[in-house]
Scaffold this motif. Structure first.
Motif, PDB file in Angstrom:
ATOM      1  N   GLY A 100       0.808  -1.220   0.000  1.00  0.00           N
ATOM      2  CA  GLY A 100       0.000   0.000   0.000  1.00  0.00           C
ATOM      3  C   GLY A 100       0.839   1.266   0.000  1.00  0.00           C
ATOM      4  N   LYS A 101       0.531   2.158  -0.935  1.00  0.00           N
ATOM      5  CA  LYS A 101       1.285   3.410  -1.034  1.00  0.00           C
ATOM      6  C   LYS A 101       1.075   4.309   0.176  1.00  0.00           C
ATOM      7  N   ASN A 102      -0.018   4.118   0.877  1.00  0.00           N
ATOM      8  CA  ASN A 102      -0.323   4.968   2.028  1.00  0.00           C
ATOM      9  C   ASN A 102       0.176   4.372   3.344  1.00  0.00           C
ATOM     10  N   ASN A 103       0.976   3.332   3.253  1.00  0.00           N
ATOM     11  CA  ASN A 103       1.589   2.743   4.444  1.00  0.00           C
ATOM     12  C   ASN A 103       2.414   3.807   5.174  1.00  0.00           C
ATOM     13  N   GLU A 104       2.310   3.852   6.496  1.00  0.00           N
ATOM     14  CA  GLU A 104       2.984   4.893   7.273  1.00  0.00           C
ATOM     15  C   GLU A 104       4.501   4.827   7.134  1.00  0.00           C
ATOM     16  N   LEU A 105       5.034   3.620   7.041  1.00  0.00           N
ATOM     17  CA  LEU A 105       6.483   3.474   6.857  1.00  0.00           C
ATOM     18  C   LEU A 105       6.929   4.099   5.541  1.00  0.00           C
ATOM     19  N   ILE A 106       6.178   3.858   4.497  1.00  0.00           N
ATOM     20  CA  ILE A 106       6.509   4.403   3.173  1.00  0.00           C
ATOM     21  C   ILE A 106       6.385   5.923   3.174  1.00  0.00           C
ATOM     22  N   VAL A 139       9.499   7.285   4.807  1.00  0.00           N
ATOM     23  CA  VAL A 139      10.689   7.227   3.944  1.00  0.00           C
ATOM     24  C   VAL A 139      10.634   8.328   2.894  1.00  0.00           C
ATOM     25  N   LYS A 140       9.457   8.552   2.338  1.00  0.00           N
ATOM     26  CA  LYS A 140       9.287   9.614   1.338  1.00  0.00           C
ATOM     27  C   LYS A 140       9.644  10.971   1.944  1.00  0.00           C
ATOM     28  N   LYS A 141       9.253  11.189   3.178  1.00  0.00           N
ATOM     29  CA  LYS A 141       9.559  12.443   3.854  1.00  0.00           C
ATOM     30  C   LYS A 141      11.060  12.574   4.100  1.00  0.00           C
ATOM     31  N   ARG A 178      15.539  14.311   8.254  1.00  0.00           N
ATOM     32  CA  ARG A 178      16.688  13.414   8.392  1.00  0.00           C
ATOM     33  C   ARG A 178      17.460  13.720   9.671  1.00  0.00           C
ATOM     34  N   ASN A 179      17.686  14.992   9.924  1.00  0.00           N
ATOM     35  CA  ASN A 179      18.424  15.385  11.125  1.00  0.00           C
ATOM     36  C   ASN A 179      17.640  15.082  12.397  1.00  0.00           C
ATOM     37  N   ALA A 180      16.318  15.297  12.344  1.00  0.00           N
ATOM     38  CA  ALA A 180      15.491  15.050  13.524  1.00  0.00           C
ATOM     39  C   ALA A 180      15.483  13.570  13.899  1.00  0.00           C
ATOM     40  N   GLN A 181      15.447  12.703  12.891  1.00  0.00           N
ATOM     41  CA  GLN A 181      15.388  11.267  13.157  1.00  0.00           C
ATOM     42  C   GLN A 181      16.765  10.607  13.215  1.00  0.00           C
ATOM     43  N   GLY A 182      17.785  11.333  12.726  1.00  0.00           N
ATOM     44  CA  GLY A 182      19.133  10.771  12.731  1.00  0.00           C
ATOM     45  C   GLY A 182      19.326   9.638  11.742  1.00  0.00           C
ATOM     46  N   VAL A 183      18.591   9.708  10.619  1.00  0.00           N
ATOM     47  CA  VAL A 183      18.693   8.668   9.592  1.00  0.00           C
ATOM     48  C   VAL A 183      18.659   9.307   8.208  1.00  0.00           C
ATOM     49  N   PHE A 184      19.077   8.530   7.210  1.00  0.00           N
ATOM     50  CA  PHE A 184      19.014   8.986   5.820  1.00  0.00           C
ATOM     51  C   PHE A 184      18.718   7.793   4.932  1.00  0.00           C
ATOM     52  N   VAL A 185      18.386   8.066   3.669  1.00  0.00           N
ATOM     53  CA  VAL A 185      17.954   7.013   2.748  1.00  0.00           C
ATOM     54  C   VAL A 185      18.959   6.845   1.619  1.00  0.00           C
ATOM     55  N   LEU A 186      19.278   5.597   1.328  1.00  0.00           N
ATOM     56  CA  LEU A 186      20.081   5.254   0.155  1.00  0.00           C
ATOM     57  C   LEU A 186      19.182   4.560  -0.860  1.00  0.00           C
ATOM     58  N   GLU A 187      19.404   4.872  -2.127  1.00  0.00           N
ATOM     59  CA  GLU A 187      18.636   4.229  -3.193  1.00  0.00           C
ATOM     60  C   GLU A 187      19.569   3.681  -4.247  1.00  0.00           C
ATOM     61  N   GLY A 188      19.238   2.510  -4.766  1.00  0.00           N
ATOM     62  CA  GLY A 188      20.018   1.916  -5.845  1.00  0.00           C
ATOM     63  C   GLY A 188      20.928   0.811  -5.337  1.00  0.00           C
ATOM     64  N   ASN A 210      14.490   5.457 -13.551  1.00  0.00           N
ATOM     65  CA  ASN A 210      14.227   4.022 -13.549  1.00  0.00           C
ATOM     66  C   ASN A 210      14.712   3.419 -12.231  1.00  0.00           C
ATOM     67  N   SER A 211      13.787   3.117 -11.367  1.00  0.00           N
ATOM     68  CA  SER A 211      14.141   2.586 -10.052  1.00  0.00           C
ATOM     69  C   SER A 211      14.701   1.171 -10.158  1.00  0.00           C
ATOM     70  N   GLN A 212      15.720   0.881  -9.346  1.00  0.00           N
ATOM     71  CA  GLN A 212      16.271  -0.476  -9.276  1.00  0.00           C
ATOM     72  C   GLN A 212      15.579  -1.309  -8.200  1.00  0.00           C
ATOM     73  N   GLY A 213      14.694  -0.664  -7.432  1.00  0.00           N
ATOM     74  CA  GLY A 213      13.927  -1.403  -6.440  1.00  0.00           C
ATOM     75  C   GLY A 213      14.692  -1.774  -5.188  1.00  0.00           C
ATOM     76  N   VAL A 214      15.734  -0.999  -4.855  1.00  0.00           N
ATOM     77  CA  VAL A 214      16.562  -1.309  -3.680  1.00  0.00           C
ATOM     78  C   VAL A 214      16.740  -0.034  -2.852  1.00  0.00           C
ATOM     79  N   PHE A 215      16.377  -0.097  -1.572  1.00  0.00           N
ATOM     80  CA  PHE A 215      16.461   1.069  -0.689  1.00  0.00           C
ATOM     81  C   PHE A 215      16.949   0.637   0.692  1.00  0.00           C
ATOM     82  N   ALA A 216      17.605   1.554   1.377  1.00  0.00           N
ATOM     83  CA  ALA A 216      18.005   1.304   2.765  1.00  0.00           C
ATOM     84  C   ALA A 216      17.897   2.597   3.558  1.00  0.00           C
ATOM     85  N   VAL A 217      17.387   2.497   4.761  1.00  0.00           N
ATOM     86  CA  VAL A 217      17.363   3.630   5.682  1.00  0.00           C
ATOM     87  C   VAL A 217      18.446   3.371   6.730  1.00  0.00           C
ATOM     88  N   CYS A 218      19.441   4.267   6.773  1.00  0.00           N
ATOM     89  CA  CYS A 218      20.614   4.071   7.621  1.00  0.00           C
ATOM     90  C   CYS A 218      20.694   5.147   8.698  1.00  0.00           C
TER      91      CYS A 218
END
Length: 259
Positions: free
Chosen positions: A6-12, A15-17, A25-35, A92-100
């Motif tokens: 579901g696109k409206n999933n809270e986790l998703i 991540v979009k935010k 990113r600074n408030a949560q102390g995390v960032f997103v990698l794509e690819g 063109n998304s490769q379909g691989v993401f990580a939140v670090c």
């Protein structure tokens, strides 16, 4: 692995935010990698992975590395192709993401004999990423970032091609205090300027510990930093262009500083 469709999933949504907001990113102390390349580079870094997301197609394509990522991650999810496309910052998304997690072990300690490039309010994330990539390739001891764009901006991370995860990066709030302390440790401070009256970079002495400052794309090195530097240096130009792109100027400066 839990599946998210579901696109409206809270986790998703979260991540979009994170992808769009440095404040978040600074408030949560995390960032997103794509690819695939960037995400799997985390396997050889000190960064902790909060969660890993991958499509079924990508899992099949990158199964060996994906399994290693799953073992390194606190949580892992299978996501739909629609969600991958929604999150993607590329065509063109490769379909691989990580939140670090932003690495808390990074510090602002400098080697008195080290060679460093400092970025004074560089705004373009592509410039920042390219400079970090070049800094690692040429063997600088670190990149000092004062103001400007967020080092964890997705465009910066992509332009750095994984170098952001490996090289020593120092984000500083008080550039004047930092440079004064560097001088006390014996480092020489150079400000790069597009001014033919400044010392030619090819004639400058970069022996010992050095910090070379690259300025903002529009306004150059700020006056407060310029006053602290020992010398103004310039890259000789024979053509009619008045200045160089910040990443190009940084590459030439680092080459001269390190040769």
């Amino acid at each position: 692995m839990e599946k998210i469709t579901g696109k409206n999933n809270e986790l998703i949504k979260g991540v979009k935010k994170l992808l769009s907001s440095s404040k978040e990113r600074n408030a949560q102390g995390v960032f997103v990698l794509e690819g695939a390349r960037l995400v799997f580079d985390v396997l050889n870094s000190l960064y902790e992975v909060k969660f890993f997301m991958i499509t079924e197609n990508a899992l099949s394509k990158y199964e060996k590395k994906a399994r290693l990522m799953i073992s390194k991650s606190e949580k892992s999810y299978i996501i739909s192709e629609d969600i991958s496309d929604r999150l993607s910052d590329t065509k063109n998304s490769q379909g691989v993401f990580a939140v670090c997690r932003i690495n808390p072990e990074k510090d602002n300690k400098i080697n008195p004999d080290g060679k460093y490039i400092m970025l004074d309010n560089v705004q373009d994330p592509a410039n920042l990423g390219a400079i970090v990539r070049t800094a690692e390739a040429l063997g600088t001891d670190g990149v000092i970032v004062s103001g400007g764009c967020d080092i964890y901006n997705p465009k910066s991370l992509r332009a750095a091609m994984g170098s952001m995860l490996r090289i020593h990066i120092m984000q500083i709030d008080n550039s004047e205090e930092f440079l004064e302390n560097a001088r006390k440790k014996g480092l020489s401070l150079f400000a790069t300027v597009p001014d033919s009256s400044a010392a030619r970079i090819t004639d400058s002495d970069f022996s010992g510990g050095v910090i070379c400052v690259i300025g903002n794309e529009a306004n150059g090195v700020s006056e407060k930093i310029m006053r602290l530097c020992d010398e103004k240096i310039t890259i000789p130009m024979l053509g009619k262009a008045e200045s160089l792109n910040a990443s190009v100027a940084a590459a030439i400066t680092m080459w001269e500083m390190l040769r």
